[in-house]
Design a protein around this motif. Structure first.
Motif, PDB file in Angstrom:
ATOM      1  N   LEU A 147       0.846  -1.188   0.000  1.00 18.29           N
ATOM      2  CA  LEU A 147       0.000   0.000   0.000  1.00 18.29           C
ATOM      3  C   LEU A 147       0.879   1.235   0.000  1.00 18.29           C
ATOM      4  O   LEU A 147       1.601   1.497   0.962  1.00 18.29           O
ATOM      5  N   ALA A 148       0.834   1.972  -1.096  1.00 24.61           N
ATOM      6  CA  ALA A 148       1.654   3.175  -1.255  1.00 24.61           C
ATOM      7  C   ALA A 148       0.759   4.404  -1.293  1.00 24.61           C
ATOM      8  O   ALA A 148      -0.418   4.329  -1.632  1.00 24.61           O
ATOM      9  N   GLY A 149       1.349   5.546  -0.964  1.00 27.69           N
ATOM     10  CA  GLY A 149       0.563   6.771  -0.874  1.00 27.69           C
ATOM     11  C   GLY A 149       0.921   7.826  -1.897  1.00 27.69           C
ATOM     12  O   GLY A 149       0.631   9.004  -1.683  1.00 27.69           O
ATOM     13  N   ILE A 150       1.528   7.432  -3.040  1.00 33.17           N
ATOM     14  CA  ILE A 150       2.001   8.466  -3.969  1.00 33.17           C
ATOM     15  C   ILE A 150       0.853   9.246  -4.602  1.00 33.17           C
ATOM     16  O   ILE A 150       1.041  10.387  -5.031  1.00 33.17           O
ATOM     17  N   PHE A 151      -0.339   8.629  -4.690  1.00 35.93           N
ATOM     18  CA  PHE A 151      -1.510   9.345  -5.208  1.00 35.93           C
ATOM     19  C   PHE A 151      -2.525   9.638  -4.104  1.00 35.93           C
ATOM     20  O   PHE A 151      -3.630  10.090  -4.382  1.00 35.93           O
ATOM     21  N   GLY A 152      -2.177   9.348  -2.849  1.00 41.24           N
ATOM     22  CA  GLY A 152      -3.114   9.546  -1.756  1.00 41.24           C
ATOM     23  C   GLY A 152      -3.266  11.009  -1.378  1.00 41.24           C
ATOM     24  O   GLY A 152      -2.398  11.846  -1.648  1.00 41.24           O
ATOM     25  N   GLU A 153      -4.377  11.295  -0.740  1.00 39.70           N
ATOM     26  CA  GLU A 153      -4.645  12.669  -0.294  1.00 39.70           C
ATOM     27  C   GLU A 153      -3.578  13.081   0.723  1.00 39.70           C
ATOM     28  O   GLU A 153      -3.299  12.359   1.680  1.00 39.70           O
ATOM     29  N   GLY A 154      -2.960  14.223   0.491  1.00 37.46           N
ATOM     30  CA  GLY A 154      -1.921  14.709   1.372  1.00 37.46           C
ATOM     31  C   GLY A 154      -0.552  14.155   1.076  1.00 37.46           C
ATOM     32  O   GLY A 154       0.391  14.397   1.838  1.00 37.46           O
ATOM     33  N   ALA A 155      -0.422  13.400  -0.036  1.00 42.02           N
ATOM     34  CA  ALA A 155       0.882  12.840  -0.374  1.00 42.02           C
ATOM     35  C   ALA A 155       1.847  13.944  -0.778  1.00 42.02           C
ATOM     36  O   ALA A 155       1.474  14.931  -1.412  1.00 42.02           O
ATOM     37  N   GLY A 156       3.097  13.776  -0.409  1.00 47.56           N
ATOM     38  CA  GLY A 156       4.123  14.701  -0.849  1.00 47.56           C
ATOM     39  C   GLY A 156       4.454  14.467  -2.313  1.00 47.56           C
ATOM     40  O   GLY A 156       3.950  13.536  -2.957  1.00 47.56           O
ATOM     41  N   GLU A 157       5.328  15.284  -2.824  1.00 46.99           N
ATOM     42  CA  GLU A 157       5.690  15.170  -4.229  1.00 46.99           C
ATOM     43  C   GLU A 157       6.597  13.961  -4.430  1.00 46.99           C
ATOM     44  O   GLU A 157       7.637  13.813  -3.794  1.00 46.99           O
ATOM     45  N   SER A 158       6.193  13.081  -5.332  1.00 51.53           N
ATOM     46  CA  SER A 158       6.983  11.899  -5.659  1.00 51.53           C
ATOM     47  C   SER A 158       7.393  11.974  -7.118  1.00 51.53           C
ATOM     48  O   SER A 158       6.579  12.342  -7.977  1.00 51.53           O
ATOM     49  N   PRO A 159       8.634  11.617  -7.450  1.00 45.73           N
ATOM     50  CA  PRO A 159       9.032  11.634  -8.857  1.00 45.73           C
ATOM     51  C   PRO A 159       8.255  10.631  -9.698  1.00 45.73           C
ATOM     52  O   PRO A 159       8.212  10.750 -10.923  1.00 45.73           O
ATOM     53  N   TYR A 160       7.613   9.657  -9.061  1.00 51.40           N
ATOM     54  CA  TYR A 160       6.876   8.639  -9.794  1.00 51.40           C
ATOM     55  C   TYR A 160       5.396   8.997  -9.971  1.00 51.40           C
ATOM     56  O   TYR A 160       4.678   8.308 -10.692  1.00 51.40           O
ATOM     57  N   ALA A 161       4.946  10.062  -9.330  1.00 46.81           N
ATOM     58  CA  ALA A 161       3.545  10.457  -9.434  1.00 46.81           C
ATOM     59  C   ALA A 161       3.200  11.030 -10.800  1.00 46.81           C
ATOM     60  O   ALA A 161       2.029  11.099 -11.173  1.00 46.81           O
ATOM     61  N   ALA A 162       4.211  11.448 -11.557  1.00 48.07           N
ATOM     62  CA  ALA A 162       3.963  12.012 -12.883  1.00 48.07           C
ATOM     63  C   ALA A 162       3.809  10.934 -13.948  1.00 48.07           C
ATOM     64  O   ALA A 162       3.657  11.263 -15.129  1.00 48.07           O
ATOM     65  N   SER A 163       3.844   9.673 -13.566  1.00 46.61           N
ATOM     66  CA  SER A 163       3.789   8.561 -14.516  1.00 46.61           C
ATOM     67  C   SER A 163       2.351   8.302 -14.959  1.00 46.61           C
ATOM     68  O   SER A 163       1.527   7.840 -14.173  1.00 46.61           O
ATOM     69  N   PRO A 164       2.011   8.564 -16.233  1.00 45.72           N
ATOM     70  CA  PRO A 164       0.631   8.323 -16.694  1.00 45.72           C
ATOM     71  C   PRO A 164       0.217   6.862 -16.583  1.00 45.72           C
ATOM     72  O   PRO A 164      -0.925   6.559 -16.239  1.00 45.72           O
ATOM     73  N   TRP A 165       1.126   5.935 -16.854  1.00 47.17           N
ATOM     74  CA  TRP A 165       0.710   4.532 -16.825  1.00 47.17           C
ATOM     75  C   TRP A 165       0.412   4.085 -15.392  1.00 47.17           C
ATOM     76  O   TRP A 165      -0.515   3.285 -15.174  1.00 47.17           O
ATOM     77  N   ARG A 166       1.153   4.602 -14.402  1.00 47.99           N
ATOM     78  CA  ARG A 166       0.854   4.245 -13.012  1.00 47.99           C
ATOM     79  C   ARG A 166      -0.514   4.781 -12.594  1.00 47.99           C
ATOM     80  O   ARG A 166      -1.271   4.104 -11.904  1.00 47.99           O
TER      81      ARG A 166
END
Length: 299
Positions: A147-166
């Motif tokens: 369970l990861a929080g890269i797209f969760g509410e209040g998540a900090g900036e992650s370099p992987y959050a910009a990935s369209p396929w994810r």
């Protein structure tokens, strides 16, 4: 072994590139990316050459390391295998069974070595734990929570959050391969795809629960997400059986070092001709299981 690096994103920059540059048994022959300017910047940082033409890079290397979205990775892997290049691929190999099978068939047909970088399988502490539990045997129940929080509410900036396929495919396809690589490594393959894979969706924008029946007779579950609250993020594996209960130890080997062990594995497989347990056949099987789960979610 001369490696061509395909991809210029954060995974290539932080993990693949440094590991290949620093590995004593590897030479980083060059970098290719879909954006030539990004390939030039990364190649400069890694002290190697950028390529505008992927076929030119294939001609100058012995193997490729791929750090690209899965459905871009797959056709390039087929192309590289048919050119006689060994394959160091990322997970998932592809997001369709047909594409993953094409990669596996191309590798087998060309007689090239392959390794899929399931990170946990190349961290020595977790790889050792998997081997120990497989030797113990008698496991009846397994549970894996990724369970990861890269797209969760209040998540900090992650370099992987910009990935369209994810964002499109969610935790099922991004962290699901990690969970499956551990559970299959200990409990063995699923019994069959039709009757041994169940899936339900949950909250938090793409949380998925999987239930699996293994050919060994064990049952397992997975909770997978990229969008839980950061405070709820966790990575945990638990096994229960005749030996009692055990949990996966915390990993401390960083991803770049683990990738170096994957390079070791590919070098050994290419040298000996012995397939590695994490080759494209496992990559294909993981894709088949995830595709079966996705089909059940659609129904």
């Amino acid at each position: 072994m001369r490696f061509g690096l395909l991809g210029t994103g954060p995974w290539a920059e932080r993990t693949h590139g440094p590991a290949l540059r620093d590995h004593p048994g590897a030479e980083l022959a060059g970098v290719w990316g879909r954006r030539p300017e990004a390939a030039a910047r990364l190649a400069e940082r890694l002290g190697t050459r950028p390529y505008d033409d992927v076929d030119a890079l294939l001609a100058d290397c012995d193997a490729v390391a791929v750090a690209l979205p899965p459905d871009i990775q797959a056709p390039l892997a087929v192309r590289a295998a048919k050119a006689g290049r060994h394959l160091l691929l990322d997970k998932p190999v592809a997001t369709t069974v047909a594409a993953a099978r094409e990669v596996a068939e191309a590798a087998e047909g060309a007689g090239v070595a392959s390794v899929v970088f399931f990170t946990m399988r190349f961290r020595p502490e977790t790889a050792r734990w998997i081997e120990e539990q497989r030797a113990v045997g008698g496991w009846q129940v397994g549970r894996a929570d990724w369970l990861a929080g890269i797209f969760g509410e209040g998540a900090g900036e992650s370099p992987y959050a910009a990935s369209p396929w994810r964002r499109e495919k969610g935790g099922l396809w991004d962290v699901g391969p990690h969970a499956l690589s551990v559970l299959l490594g200990v409990l063995g393959d699923v019994a069959d795809l039709d009757g041994s894979v169940a899936a339900v969706s949950g909250p938090a924008g793409g949380t998925v629960q999987l239930a699996l029946r293994h050919a060994s007779g064990a049952a397992s579950t997975c909770a997978l997400s990229l969008a839980v609250s950061p405070a709820a993020a966790t990575t945990a594996v638990e096994l229960r059986g005749t030996a009692g209960a055990v949990s996966l130890p915390d990993g401390w080997t960083d991803a770049s070092t683990a990738f170096g062990h994957a390079v070791d594995a590919l070098l050994a497989s290419a040298r000996t001709g012995e397939p590695h347990p994490c080759d494209v056949r496992l990559g294909l099987r993981v894709t088949e299981i995830l595709a079966a789960a996705e089909a059940r979610l659609r129904r």
